[in-house]
Motif scaffolding. Structure first.
Motif, PDB file in Angstrom:
ATOM      1  N   GLU A  64       0.810  -1.212   0.000  1.00  0.00           N
ATOM      2  CA  GLU A  64       0.000   0.000   0.000  1.00  0.00           C
ATOM      3  C   GLU A  64       0.844   1.264   0.000  1.00  0.00           C
ATOM      4  O   GLU A  64       0.367   2.330  -0.348  1.00  0.00           O
ATOM      5  N   ASP A  65       2.109   1.159   0.398  1.00  0.00           N
ATOM      6  CA  ASP A  65       2.978   2.336   0.448  1.00  0.00           C
ATOM      7  C   ASP A  65       3.603   2.666  -0.905  1.00  0.00           C
ATOM      8  O   ASP A  65       3.622   3.817  -1.313  1.00  0.00           O
ATOM      9  N   CYS A  66       4.142   1.649  -1.593  1.00  0.00           N
ATOM     10  CA  CYS A  66       4.890   1.934  -2.826  1.00  0.00           C
ATOM     11  C   CYS A  66       4.276   1.322  -4.079  1.00  0.00           C
ATOM     12  O   CYS A  66       4.723   1.604  -5.187  1.00  0.00           O
ATOM     13  N   GLY A  67       3.284   0.437  -3.929  1.00  0.00           N
ATOM     14  CA  GLY A  67       2.635  -0.153  -5.091  1.00  0.00           C
ATOM     15  C   GLY A  67       3.323  -1.386  -5.650  1.00  0.00           C
ATOM     16  O   GLY A  67       2.877  -1.962  -6.633  1.00  0.00           O
ATOM     17  N   LYS A  68       4.426  -1.821  -5.027  1.00  0.00           N
ATOM     18  CA  LYS A  68       5.143  -2.999  -5.517  1.00  0.00           C
ATOM     19  C   LYS A  68       4.251  -4.235  -5.395  1.00  0.00           C
ATOM     20  O   LYS A  68       3.517  -4.388  -4.425  1.00  0.00           O
ATOM     21  N   LEU A  69       4.356  -5.106  -6.390  1.00  0.00           N
ATOM     22  CA  LEU A  69       3.518  -6.297  -6.443  1.00  0.00           C
ATOM     23  C   LEU A  69       4.279  -7.533  -5.978  1.00  0.00           C
ATOM     24  O   LEU A  69       5.466  -7.657  -6.220  1.00  0.00           O
ATOM     25  N   PHE A  70       3.537  -8.436  -5.354  1.00  0.00           N
ATOM     26  CA  PHE A  70       4.134  -9.686  -4.876  1.00  0.00           C
ATOM     27  C   PHE A  70       3.223 -10.849  -5.207  1.00  0.00           C
ATOM     28  O   PHE A  70       2.008 -10.747  -5.110  1.00  0.00           O
ATOM     29  N   VAL A  71       3.843 -11.963  -5.584  1.00  0.00           N
ATOM     30  CA  VAL A  71       3.096 -13.174  -5.899  1.00  0.00           C
ATOM     31  C   VAL A  71       2.685 -13.869  -4.602  1.00  0.00           C
ATOM     32  O   VAL A  71       1.584 -14.395  -4.490  1.00  0.00           O
ATOM     33  N   ARG A  72       3.577 -13.846  -3.597  1.00  0.00           N
ATOM     34  CA  ARG A  72       3.304 -14.522  -2.322  1.00  0.00           C
ATOM     35  C   ARG A  72       3.106 -13.518  -1.196  1.00  0.00           C
ATOM     36  O   ARG A  72       3.823 -12.520  -1.102  1.00  0.00           O
ATOM     37  N   ARG A  73       2.138 -13.809  -0.344  1.00  0.00           N
ATOM     38  CA  ARG A  73       1.843 -12.927   0.789  1.00  0.00           C
ATOM     39  C   ARG A  73       3.055 -12.761   1.699  1.00  0.00           C
ATOM     40  O   ARG A  73       3.324 -11.673   2.202  1.00  0.00           O
ATOM     41  N   ARG A  74       3.813 -13.844   1.913  1.00  0.00           N
ATOM     42  CA  ARG A  74       4.971 -13.742   2.806  1.00  0.00           C
ATOM     43  C   ARG A  74       6.033 -12.796   2.247  1.00  0.00           C
ATOM     44  O   ARG A  74       6.753 -12.151   3.004  1.00  0.00           O
TER      45      ARG A  74
END
Length: 82
Positions: A64-74
Motif C-alpha cells: 500500500e505504500d509503494c505499489g510494488k507487487l508480490f506473488v506470495r503474501r509472505r
C-alpha cells in the motif's frame, strides 16, 4: 562508431534513446506511471513487465505504500517489515 557515452558513469550505448533511459538511473526521473496502481517507472520495459502482472493477476499482493507487487503474501510481509 563510438556510440553514446554516459557523462556520469562512462557506460556506452549504441542508441541515443538507450542513453536517455539510462540517465534516469542517475537522476531518479520516473515519468512513466502504471495505469492500474500508479507506481512510477523510469524504463518502459520495466513498466510493461509490471503491467503484465496486473493483467495476468499473477501478483495479487500489493504494497500500500509503494505499489510494488508480490506473488506470495509472505514476500509482501517481508517487504513491509524492511
Amino acid at each position: 562508431a563510438q556510440g553514446f557515452k554516459c557523462i556520469r558513469c562512462g557506460k556506452v550505448f549504441s542508441r541515443k534513446y538507450d542513453l536517455k533511459i539510462h540517465m534516469r538511473t542517475h537522476t531518479g526521473f520516473k515519468p512513466l506511471k502504471c495505469r492500474f496502481c500508479g507506481r512510477a517507472f523510469s524504463d518502459p520495459s520495466n513498466l510493461n513487465k509490471h503491467t503484465r502482472l496486473h493483467a495476468e493477476m499473477r501478483a495479487p499482493y500489493t504494497c500500500e505504500d509503494c505499489g510494488k507487487l508480490f506473488v506470495r503474501r509472505r514476500d509482501l510481509q517481508r517487504h513491509v517489515k524492511s
